[in-house]
Design a protein around this motif. Sequence first.
Motif, mmCIF file in Angstrom:
data_model
loop_
_atom_site.group_PDB
_atom_site.id
_atom_site.type_symbol
_atom_site.label_atom_id
_atom_site.label_comp_id
_atom_site.label_asym_id
_atom_site.label_seq_id
_atom_site.Cartn_x
_atom_site.Cartn_y
_atom_site.Cartn_z
ATOM 1 N N LEU A 275 0.190 -2.737 3.644
ATOM 2 C CA LEU A 275 -0.206 -3.403 2.418
ATOM 3 C C LEU A 275 -1.691 -3.726 2.501
ATOM 4 C CD1 LEU A 275 2.584 -6.063 1.705
ATOM 5 C CD2 LEU A 275 2.154 -3.982 0.420
ATOM 6 N N THR A 276 -2.398 -3.624 1.402
ATOM 7 C CA THR A 276 -3.797 -4.042 1.393
ATOM 8 C C THR A 276 -3.873 -5.561 1.264
ATOM 9 O OG1 THR A 276 -4.043 -3.948 -1.016
ATOM 10 C CG2 THR A 276 -4.398 -1.889 0.220
ATOM 11 N N LEU A 277 -5.037 -6.104 1.548
ATOM 12 C CA LEU A 277 -5.231 -7.548 1.388
ATOM 13 C C LEU A 277 -4.961 -7.977 -0.051
ATOM 14 C CD1 LEU A 277 -8.363 -8.638 3.451
ATOM 15 C CD2 LEU A 277 -6.157 -9.817 3.359
ATOM 16 N N ARG A 278 -5.473 -7.200 -1.009
ATOM 17 C CA ARG A 278 -5.269 -7.555 -2.417
ATOM 18 C C ARG A 278 -3.790 -7.546 -2.761
ATOM 19 N NH1 ARG A 278 -7.780 -10.729 -5.243
ATOM 20 N NH2 ARG A 278 -9.764 -9.707 -4.802
ATOM 21 N N GLU A 279 -3.036 -6.622 -2.212
ATOM 22 C CA GLU A 279 -1.599 -6.564 -2.479
ATOM 23 C C GLU A 279 -0.888 -7.791 -1.905
ATOM 24 O OE1 GLU A 279 -1.238 -1.666 -2.620
ATOM 25 O OE2 GLU A 279 -0.882 -2.767 -0.748
ATOM 26 N N CYS A 280 -1.337 -8.241 -0.730
ATOM 27 C CA CYS A 280 -0.762 -9.462 -0.147
ATOM 28 C C CYS A 280 -1.017 -10.661 -1.051
ATOM 29 C CB CYS A 280 -1.350 -9.708 1.246
ATOM 30 S SG CYS A 280 -0.801 -8.543 2.511
ATOM 31 N N TYR A 281 -2.222 -10.746 -1.591
ATOM 32 C CA TYR A 281 -2.541 -11.861 -2.481
ATOM 33 C C TYR A 281 -1.773 -11.751 -3.799
ATOM 34 C CZ TYR A 281 -5.961 -14.065 0.524
ATOM 35 O OH TYR A 281 -6.548 -14.755 1.577
ATOM 36 N N ARG A 282 -1.527 -10.530 -4.253
ATOM 37 C CA ARG A 282 -0.690 -10.346 -5.441
ATOM 38 C C ARG A 282 0.729 -10.818 -5.179
ATOM 39 N NH1 ARG A 282 -2.256 -4.241 -7.654
ATOM 40 N NH2 ARG A 282 -4.344 -4.759 -8.480
ATOM 41 N N LEU A 283 1.227 -10.623 -3.962
ATOM 42 C CA LEU A 283 2.577 -11.081 -3.620
ATOM 43 C C LEU A 283 2.704 -12.599 -3.701
ATOM 44 C CD1 LEU A 283 3.665 -8.802 -0.632
ATOM 45 C CD2 LEU A 283 4.766 -8.994 -2.865
ATOM 46 N N MET A 284 1.581 -13.308 -3.639
ATOM 47 C CA MET A 284 1.580 -14.756 -3.772
ATOM 48 C C MET A 284 1.235 -15.198 -5.198
ATOM 49 S SD MET A 284 2.426 -15.691 -0.737
ATOM 50 C CE MET A 284 2.078 -17.448 -0.717
ATOM 51 N N GLY A 285 0.972 -14.224 -6.065
ATOM 52 C CA GLY A 285 0.664 -14.544 -7.446
ATOM 53 C C GLY A 285 -0.801 -14.800 -7.739
ATOM 54 N N PHE A 286 -1.694 -14.541 -6.776
ATOM 55 C CA PHE A 286 -3.112 -14.748 -7.018
ATOM 56 C C PHE A 286 -3.644 -13.662 -7.947
ATOM 57 C CE2 PHE A 286 -2.679 -17.337 -3.233
ATOM 58 C CZ PHE A 286 -3.571 -18.375 -3.459
ATOM 59 N N PRO A 287 -4.514 -14.031 -8.887
ATOM 60 C CA PRO A 287 -5.089 -13.034 -9.797
ATOM 61 C C PRO A 287 -6.079 -12.142 -9.053
ATOM 62 C CG PRO A 287 -6.144 -15.166 -10.129
ATOM 63 C CD PRO A 287 -5.006 -15.398 -9.167
ATOM 64 N N TYR A 300 -5.847 -12.962 5.999
ATOM 65 C CA TYR A 300 -4.396 -12.822 6.180
ATOM 66 C C TYR A 300 -3.766 -14.169 6.537
ATOM 67 C CZ TYR A 300 -4.387 -7.695 5.988
ATOM 68 O OH TYR A 300 -4.490 -6.387 5.578
ATOM 69 N N ASN A 301 -4.427 -14.949 7.376
ATOM 70 C CA ASN A 301 -3.927 -16.291 7.711
ATOM 71 C C ASN A 301 -3.834 -17.165 6.463
ATOM 72 O OD1 ASN A 301 -5.711 -16.336 10.862
ATOM 73 N ND2 ASN A 301 -3.567 -15.843 10.491
ATOM 74 N N ARG A 302 -4.876 -17.112 5.640
ATOM 75 C CA ARG A 302 -4.930 -17.974 4.453
ATOM 76 C C ARG A 302 -3.807 -17.643 3.470
ATOM 77 N NH1 ARG A 302 -8.337 -19.515 7.334
ATOM 78 N NH2 ARG A 302 -6.457 -20.578 8.026
ATOM 79 N N VAL A 303 -3.599 -16.359 3.206
ATOM 80 C CA VAL A 303 -2.580 -16.004 2.219
ATOM 81 C C VAL A 303 -1.185 -16.323 2.747
ATOM 82 C CG1 VAL A 303 -2.242 -13.565 2.914
ATOM 83 C CG2 VAL A 303 -1.932 -14.260 0.522
ATOM 84 N N GLY A 304 -0.983 -16.153 4.059
ATOM 85 C CA GLY A 304 0.320 -16.471 4.630
ATOM 86 C C GLY A 304 0.604 -17.957 4.656
ATOM 87 N N ASN A 305 -0.448 -18.770 4.512
ATOM 88 C CA ASN A 305 -0.306 -20.220 4.543
ATOM 89 C C ASN A 305 -0.307 -20.815 3.147
ATOM 90 O OD1 ASN A 305 0.185 -22.128 6.452
ATOM 91 N ND2 ASN A 305 -1.869 -22.111 7.345
ATOM 92 N N SER A 306 -0.378 -19.969 2.130
ATOM 93 C CA SER A 306 -0.509 -20.472 0.770
ATOM 94 C C SER A 306 0.862 -20.664 0.126
ATOM 95 C CB SER A 306 -1.380 -19.517 -0.057
ATOM 96 O OG SER A 306 -1.702 -20.088 -1.300
ATOM 97 N N ILE A 307 0.856 -20.891 -1.187
ATOM 98 C CA ILE A 307 2.082 -21.128 -1.938
ATOM 99 C C ILE A 307 2.108 -20.168 -3.116
ATOM 100 C CG2 ILE A 307 1.040 -22.927 -3.417
ATOM 101 C CD1 ILE A 307 3.751 -24.412 -3.238
ATOM 102 N N VAL A 308 3.296 -19.758 -3.528
ATOM 103 C CA VAL A 308 3.438 -18.772 -4.599
ATOM 104 C C VAL A 308 3.136 -19.412 -5.955
ATOM 105 C CG1 VAL A 308 5.073 -17.292 -5.814
ATOM 106 C CG2 VAL A 308 5.022 -17.311 -3.315
ATOM 107 N N ILE A 309 2.111 -18.906 -6.616
ATOM 108 C CA ILE A 309 1.570 -19.551 -7.816
ATOM 109 C C ILE A 309 2.542 -19.570 -8.992
ATOM 110 C CG2 ILE A 309 -0.263 -19.371 -9.552
ATOM 111 C CD1 ILE A 309 -2.104 -18.444 -7.257
#
Length: 349
Positions: A275-287, A300-309
């Motif tokens: 998965l690309t970084l952008r795809e990981c952020y899309r999985l969390m709902g980030f625009p 990668y650490n930041r997105v894995g520690n975030s919350i689904v928007i």
Amino acid sequence: MYKFIDLFAGIGGFRIGFERAGYQCVFSSEIDSHAREMYFHNFSEYPVGDIREIDVKTIPNFDILLAGFPCQPFSIAGEKKGFNDIRGTLFFDIAKIVEYHLPKVVILENVKHFKNHDRGKTLATVLNTLNNLGYTTNWNLLNAINFGVPQNRERTIIVGCLDKIEFDFNKLKKIKAKKLKDILENDNQENFEYLKEEEYTLITNPKQQLSGLIFAGYRNKNIRVNGIRPDTKHLSRVHKQPNRIYSSEGSHPTLSSQESAGRYYILHDGKVRKLTLRECYRLMGFPDDFKLIGSKSKLYNRVGNSIVIPMVEEIANQVKQQLLNPNCTPNHYHSPQQMSLFDFGLSYH
């Protein structure tokens, strides 16, 4: 407009969800320097640092407190009441802010297993503390896949309200999840990291699990040995998470905060790639216009520690309808005994 504060803010997932629902952020706090840098580039403000050093009196007035706080051991059993139960934990700092400002609503988020932490005593202590401050509380385990993103990500959500109203999680509107292939990038193929065919093995006729996951294969790495029966390589649990390959026709497992190399492999259009970084952020709902600042490992650490928007946004909408609407009818009535930090000989610093 209702105002909120964003504690343990990370990179702002909570904030985006509530802002989309029409709320205004008036204060944020985050200790991680990289997360604060990303927060600044996306919201034009640096969060205040260590929550333990915040003077509660300097926080502007607000209606809702948001906090995805860390899970720490509590020193005293959860059935005991009072702030002595939480002294020395970061939740104690949240409680000080709550007691001083008494916001209408408190929303806390933690990992799936928070409910079982210390045999349930930690959750009981958090609920008792809020109850003793006058809040009616409810909690539930929510899965991001029910809010439109193709990721299985369960999180414990706690909601407390001052007005003797119990938040009804059953009123959250569920959305059918997309497939993983629906959020993939198509115009970034020169940056795709494909595996060579000799580096992985695909499974014949993989089956979709109830969770939506389709375990499609595995990297040819060492498998687990203890307790593993012969001829079980088709089972995902035999393979460590970074070696598993999932089909883009299903969903994706939880993105991990411990995964700094981005070892998330998918089978798409007959090929296996990361998965690309952008795809990981899309999985969390980030625009897609969310700015990604810093090294890949930190991102990668930041997105894995975030919350689904999208999940946060629906919670925000229901908080407004259920708890902040002046015409709403209380679901349950409780009369918790209100206590103060000063009742336990504690004071603000």
